[in-house]
Design a protein around this motif. Sequence first.
Motif, short mmCIF file in Angstrom:
data_model
loop_
_atom_site.label_atom_id
_atom_site.label_comp_id
_atom_site.label_asym_id
_atom_site.label_seq_id
_atom_site.Cartn_x
_atom_site.Cartn_y
_atom_site.Cartn_z
N ILE A 114 0.87 -1.17 0.00
CA ILE A 114 0.00 0.00 0.00
C ILE A 114 0.91 1.23 0.00
CG2 ILE A 114 -1.77 1.28 1.25
CD1 ILE A 114 -2.50 -1.43 2.59
N ILE A 115 0.61 2.17 -0.87
CA ILE A 115 1.37 3.41 -0.96
C ILE A 115 0.58 4.51 -0.27
CG2 ILE A 115 2.33 5.17 -2.50
CD1 ILE A 115 2.47 2.93 -4.66
N PHE A 116 1.21 5.17 0.69
CA PHE A 116 0.64 6.38 1.29
C PHE A 116 1.46 7.55 0.76
CE2 PHE A 116 -0.49 3.09 4.38
CZ PHE A 116 -1.84 3.34 4.52
N ALA A 117 0.81 8.41 0.01
CA ALA A 117 1.49 9.56 -0.59
C ALA A 117 0.96 10.84 0.03
CB ALA A 117 1.27 9.58 -2.11
N ASP A 118 1.84 11.59 0.66
CA ASP A 118 1.50 12.88 1.24
C ASP A 118 1.92 13.95 0.24
OD1 ASP A 118 0.56 14.70 3.13
OD2 ASP A 118 2.53 14.89 4.07
N ILE A 119 0.95 14.62 -0.35
CA ILE A 119 1.20 15.65 -1.36
C ILE A 119 1.08 17.01 -0.69
CG2 ILE A 119 0.50 16.56 -3.60
CD1 ILE A 119 0.88 13.72 -4.10
N ILE A 158 1.22 21.07 -1.45
CA ILE A 158 1.20 22.15 -2.43
C ILE A 158 1.45 23.43 -1.65
CG2 ILE A 158 -0.17 23.32 -4.21
CD1 ILE A 158 0.34 20.38 -4.85
N TYR A 159 2.46 24.19 -2.07
CA TYR A 159 2.82 25.36 -1.28
C TYR A 159 3.36 26.49 -2.15
CZ TYR A 159 7.58 23.61 -1.89
OH TYR A 159 8.77 23.17 -2.44
N ASN A 160 3.32 27.69 -1.58
CA ASN A 160 4.01 28.86 -2.14
C ASN A 160 4.54 29.66 -0.96
OD1 ASN A 160 1.80 30.27 -1.14
ND2 ASN A 160 0.92 30.71 -3.14
N ASP A 161 4.90 30.90 -1.17
CA ASP A 161 5.47 31.71 -0.09
C ASP A 161 4.47 32.04 1.01
OD1 ASP A 161 7.85 31.71 -1.46
OD2 ASP A 161 7.48 33.62 -2.45
N VAL A 162 3.18 31.95 0.71
CA VAL A 162 2.14 32.36 1.65
C VAL A 162 1.37 31.18 2.23
CG1 VAL A 162 0.05 33.76 1.90
CG2 VAL A 162 1.87 34.52 0.38
N ASP A 163 1.00 30.24 1.40
CA ASP A 163 0.11 29.15 1.81
C ASP A 163 0.78 27.79 1.67
OD1 ASP A 163 -2.15 30.80 2.29
OD2 ASP A 163 -2.52 30.89 0.12
N GLU A 164 0.23 26.82 2.42
CA GLU A 164 0.67 25.43 2.30
C GLU A 164 -0.54 24.54 2.54
OE1 GLU A 164 4.46 24.11 4.01
OE2 GLU A 164 3.30 22.50 4.96
N PHE A 165 -0.76 23.60 1.63
CA PHE A 165 -1.87 22.67 1.73
C PHE A 165 -1.33 21.26 1.53
CE2 PHE A 165 -3.29 26.66 -0.03
CZ PHE A 165 -4.37 26.96 0.78
N SER A 166 -1.87 20.31 2.29
CA SER A 166 -1.43 18.94 2.10
C SER A 166 -2.62 18.01 2.11
CB SER A 166 -0.43 18.53 3.19
OG SER A 166 -1.06 18.44 4.43
N LYS A 167 -2.46 16.89 1.42
CA LYS A 167 -3.48 15.86 1.38
C LYS A 167 -2.78 14.52 1.25
CE LYS A 167 -7.73 14.37 -0.68
NZ LYS A 167 -8.78 14.62 -1.64
N GLN A 168 -3.28 13.54 1.96
CA GLN A 168 -2.70 12.23 1.90
C GLN A 168 -3.59 11.32 1.06
OE1 GLN A 168 -2.36 9.36 5.33
NE2 GLN A 168 -0.19 9.84 5.05
N TYR A 169 -2.94 10.55 0.18
CA TYR A 169 -3.63 9.61 -0.69
C TYR A 169 -3.20 8.21 -0.32
CZ TYR A 169 -4.86 13.57 -3.63
OH TYR A 169 -5.36 14.76 -4.09
N ARG A 170 -4.16 7.30 -0.30
CA ARG A 170 -3.87 5.87 -0.09
C ARG A 170 -4.05 5.20 -1.46
NH1 ARG A 170 -6.05 1.40 4.03
NH2 ARG A 170 -5.81 -0.37 2.64
N ILE A 171 -3.00 4.57 -1.92
CA ILE A 171 -3.02 3.94 -3.23
C ILE A 171 -2.81 2.45 -3.01
CG2 ILE A 171 -1.94 3.85 -5.49
CD1 ILE A 171 -0.91 6.78 -4.73
N ASP A 172 -3.82 1.67 -3.35
CA ASP A 172 -3.69 0.22 -3.18
C ASP A 172 -4.40 -0.55 -4.26
OD1 ASP A 172 -6.29 0.83 -2.36
OD2 ASP A 172 -6.13 -0.17 -0.44
#
Length: 113
Positions: free
Chosen positions: A92-97, A99-113
């Motif tokens: 099972i792959i857990f991928a934490d993505i 997305i960021y710039n100088d002001v904001d940062e967002f993350s989401k984790q995906y489970r790939i199986d």
Amino acid sequence: MIDLSLDNYGVTVEKDIDCIMQQIEILFSTSPYELFGEVSYGTDFEKFLHDLSVTNTEIESYIEMAIRNNVDLFDYKVSVNVLLAQGTEHDIIFADIVIYNDVDEFSKQYRID
């Protein structure tokens, strides 16, 4: 994921990050060669799930390249961190993505199986 077909008042995406995350969702749920005429769009995670020699770094590079080549990032940057977990039938792959710039940062984790 925002279902744009359910909006009766027209498509309105107010934040760039919403658009980016929707593009990633579509990319991850599309297999290569699934779109007629598009040979480079989509992801193929099956090749990683059954390969015992693949490393986290290889999967991270694959995901980053897929996002950079197919997603309009609106001047955001992308970072991927992968964790492989052993499953009963395949890994099972857990991928934490992130997305960021100088002001904001967002993350989401995906489970790939």
